[in-house]
Design a protein around this motif. Structure first.
Motif: not given
Length: 139
Positions: A47-57, A79-94
């Protein structure tokens, strides 16, 4: 002779720490995840590597698996929080709140997350989602 999953994983971590391009390491970690699908740390790394290479989904899917396998891993939740932010998902605060609780309980995990975030910001300096997560966790 085929490498064990553990040696492949360790090799990937060493190569990452030596500064190897995350793009090159993705196939290695995909293989580790394929061969050991219940390894949350492998999914967290992928997940971290995908985030670093801008592959949020793709990062979102890998991070979801990592958190499902090990809900107490703060890096998986970061990692999940960052991916959620980058894909516009809700529920990051939890996830941020749970990460804060885990980090308060175990100082070593707090230090590890802080180091990983710093590393991520060095590799991808204008990473707005990671900066937001960093501010939420460490303010």
């Amino acid at each position: 002779m085929t490498e064990t999953v553990e040696s492949l994983f360790d090799s990937g971590i060493q190569r990452y720490q030596a500064g190897e391009d995350p793009e090159i390491l993705i196939p290695l970690f995909k293989e580790v995840c394929d061969r050991s699908p219940k390894s949350s740390s492998s999914w967290t790394c992928l997940a971290w590597l995908y985030l670093l290479t801008d592959r949020s989904k793709l990062a979102l899917k890998a991070a979801q698996k990592a958190v499902k396998l090990n809900p107490e891993d703060p890096q998986a939740r970061v990692n999940l929080s960052v991916a959620m932010l980058e894909t516009g998902q809700k529920g990051v605060r939890e996830h941020i709140e749970l990460t804060q609780q885990i980090m308060m309980a175990v100082k070593e995990l707090r230090d590890e997350v802080a180091e990983n975030i710093e590393d991520g910001l060095k590799r991808r300096p204008d990473w707005k989602s990671l900066q937001r997560v960093q501010n939420w966790l460490f303010e």
